[in-house]
Motif scaffolding. Structure first.
Motif, PDB file in Angstrom:
ATOM      1  N   THR A 116       2.146 -10.292  -7.638  1.00 41.24           N
ATOM      2  CA  THR A 116       1.779  -9.975  -9.023  1.00 41.24           C
ATOM      3  C   THR A 116       1.104 -11.168  -9.681  1.00 41.24           C
ATOM      4  O   THR A 116       0.082 -11.025 -10.364  1.00 41.24           O
ATOM      5  N   SER A 361      10.534   1.496  -1.503  1.00 43.57           N
ATOM      6  CA  SER A 361      10.812   0.113  -1.902  1.00 43.57           C
ATOM      7  C   SER A 361      12.237  -0.038  -2.402  1.00 43.57           C
ATOM      8  O   SER A 361      12.952  -0.975  -2.009  1.00 43.57           O
ATOM      9  N   ILE A 514       5.734  -0.987  -2.482  1.00 42.68           N
ATOM     10  CA  ILE A 514       4.914  -1.420  -3.606  1.00 42.68           C
ATOM     11  C   ILE A 514       4.145  -2.685  -3.257  1.00 42.68           C
ATOM     12  O   ILE A 514       2.961  -2.826  -3.606  1.00 42.68           O
ATOM     13  N   THR A 515       4.777  -3.616  -2.543  1.00 41.13           N
ATOM     14  CA  THR A 515       4.118  -4.879  -2.203  1.00 41.13           C
ATOM     15  C   THR A 515       2.975  -4.677  -1.226  1.00 41.13           C
ATOM     16  O   THR A 515       1.885  -5.241  -1.400  1.00 41.13           O
ATOM     17  N   GLN A 537       5.383  -3.613  -9.282  1.00 41.14           N
ATOM     18  CA  GLN A 537       6.099  -4.592  -8.464  1.00 41.14           C
ATOM     19  C   GLN A 537       6.922  -5.542  -9.320  1.00 41.14           C
ATOM     20  O   GLN A 537       7.953  -6.042  -8.897  1.00 41.14           O
TER      21      GLN A 537
END
Length: 568
Positions: A116, A361, A514-515, A537
């Motif tokens: 992020t 996740s 998500i990553t 994230q």
């Protein structure tokens, strides 16, 4: 006391064995698998004879030497700057009026994932980023800037990002350490000898702090050396850092590149050993060998403490607003400071597709962090019990911290080779296993301070009254440790949610989180979707940190009320 053969004791020993089997035992076949694949012995791929083919291809790779130098430059520069600026912040602001908000903001800034931060960094420092827009408006030149910290050939952007992201980590690790140094008495002694406060910090406290922060600096250096995800987003491309090269060889369509990738992963491991050794040598030179600067009280270096904290915290807090703006920007032409058209259509369209990714996740993070938390508590209890006996075997911290100190991609190569020995692919299970291995040391270290500060006399009194050890832990120790346990669990959730390479390598690209989606989108040109996944994230670990902090305060207040009731 209790019999060692009681059912509870047997269950505890079984838990210890399970924790050792899952968290530690795989590290040895992982290293063995790394060495065997580096020497081209891969029966699963039809390679059944040892050879130096991988190393020959590695040495012949164009630009390998430049890539190694670039990797070492990024690693040493970011580690040194992070340590220096962290100490500068501590020196200039410790126990000042501003220290309280510095400490308060540590948790949310640490909760900001590296990916992020990297995506937000791109939105700030790319040729069309926010800072270029501000400069264009101030100078009146609306042409796009030619400078950029994104993918610059010297890795300056990556060095800056790693430095800014690791400063809060070192500050957090320093909080408990500084309380062990008896600063008040040190300053009184230094002032009586004619030292100023600044000189006392640099001559008396810095050498002690540097020794105690050693393992934290090791972790920072190991991460900087082997980082792949944020290096793909903002790192140099001509040449690539060595970890990115290894990752590209691993993903190459030609299977012969696998031996080259394995040799490169082994080289990365050797570079990590060299880097950690150099950090230890530098510490020895500063603290022990070059002592003249310690005994010469006339000089103290001016360190930019206030400037460092404003830049670090300011940029970290600016990341989320800029991501939020991009996620709802329908049209944002250069050099306008704000979007000219707004739309929530990207959020509406993408959340439906992202639901399965979010579910993956959260489930993986919940399972891996909870199991790792259980194992961390079990290993802590095992070491505590062993410390009461003379000449007992215990699990050393260096073994526990190995997944943090060794290059992640190097260990993952070995873990993947180990997974290939199982006939049927179990990708979800392998991903969970990898997440537990890399989450466990962070949770263990997060609990370390609470276990060290716990008053063991409480256990001794309860045991002497005949209370069973399990009841002693549940009724006496658990309530005292509960705030730390909850925060350690939140740390584990955050670490698991941020895992990139373990998810891709052990999941063979079949499990999306998500990553992994955020990194894939950041490599493209769709800024709106990148911003949405970067915010998601950040939001997930923030929710768990918020939950942990709320429950932690509840248990703290409950313990205080019980203590007050007993004293009254």
């Amino acid at each position: 006391m209790y019999k060692s053969s009681s059912p509870a004791s047997i269950s505890f020993k079984l838990l210890v064995l399970v924790a050792i089997f899952i968290c530690f035992v795989p590290l040895f076949p992982a290293l063995l698998g790394l060495f065997s694949s580096a020497f081209a012995y891969l029966p699963a791929l039809g390679l059944k004879q040892f050879s130096l083919l991988g190393f020959e291809q590695l040495i012949q790779w164009p630009g390998l030497f430049e890539s190694i130098l670039l990797t070492l430059l990024i690693t040493f520069s970011s580690t040194f700057l992070a340590a220096l600026l962290s100490f500068a912040i501590i020196q200039s602001m410790w126990q000042s009026k501003r220290w309280k908000w510095i400490e308060t903001l540590l948790a949310p800034i640490l909760g900001l994932p590296h990916v992020t931060f990297a995506i937000g960094f791109v939105f700030l420092f790319s040729p069309s980023g926010l800072f270029s827009r501000v400069v264009a408006l101030l100078t009146g030149d609306s042409s796009n800037a030619t400078w950029s910290l994104i993918h610059d050939q010297y890795g300056l952007g990556l060095i800056m990002l790693l430095t800014l992201k690791e400063i809060p980590f070192i500050l957090l690790m320093s909080l408990a350490l500084l309380k062990q140094l008896n600063l008040k008495q040190t300053f009184q002694t230094a002032h009586s000898l004619g030292y100023s406060t600044k000189q006392a910090w640099q001559k008396l406290i810095l050498p002690q702090w540097l020794v105690k922060i050693r393992f934290s600096l090791f972790a920072v250096a190991a991460y900087s050396l082997s980082v792949v995800d944020i290096a793909l987003i903002i790192g140099p491309t001509k040449p690539y850092p060595l970890a990115v090269l290894v990752w590209q060889w691993f993903n190459h369509a030609d299977i012969n590149h696998y031996t080259t990738a394995s040799a490169g992963a082994l080289l990365l491991m050797l570079l990590a050993i060299f880097t950690l050794t150099m950090i230890r040598v530098f510490e020895w030179l500063v603290v022990t060998k070059w002592r003249h600067w310690l005994t010469n009280g006339r000089y103290s270096l001016p360190l930019p403490g206030a400037l460092s904290v404003y830049i670090c915290y300011g940029l970290s807090l600016l990341i989320l607003p800029i991501l939020l703006l991009w996620s709802v920007a329908f049209r944002w032409s250069f050099p306008a400071l704000l979007p000219t058209n707004w739309s929530f259509s990207y959020w509406i369209d993408e959340l439906g597709y992202a639901s399965e990714t979010i579910n993956n996740s959260v489930v993986i993070a919940l399972i891996s962090a909870s199991i790792a938390l259980l194992f961390a508590i079990v290993i802590h209890e095992f070491n505590v019990r062993r410390s009461r006996r003379k000449h007992s075997v215990y699990i050393p911290d260096i073994l526990i911290a190995l997944p943090m100190l060794a290059p992640q991609i190097s260990l993952l190569f070995g873990l993947q080779i180990t997974a290939l020995l199982v006939p049927q692919p179990h990708y979800y299970l392998w991903v969970l296993w990898a997440h537990i291995i890399f989450t466990f040391p962070y949770i263990y270290l997060a609990l370390n301070g609470a276990y060290k500060s716990y008053d063991k006399r409480l256990d001794n009194v309860a045991l002497s009254l005949g209370l069973h050890p399990l009841k002693v832990w549940w009724k006496i120790k658990r309530p005292q440790l509960m705030p730390a346990i909850l925060l350690a669990w939140a740390v584990g959730m955050s670490v698991s949610l941020a895992q990139y390479l373990p998810t891709l390598m052990l999941g063979a690209g079949r499990i999306a989180t998500i990553t992994t989606e955020a990194v894939a989108l950041a490599s493209g040109q769709q800024r709106r979707l990148s911003a949405i996944y970067a915010l998601l994230q950040t939001l997930l670990p923030f929710i768990f940190f918020l939950l942990a902090v709320g429950l932690s305060r509840y248990y703290t207040n409950k313990n205080n009320q019980q203590h007050s009731a007993r004293t009254n």
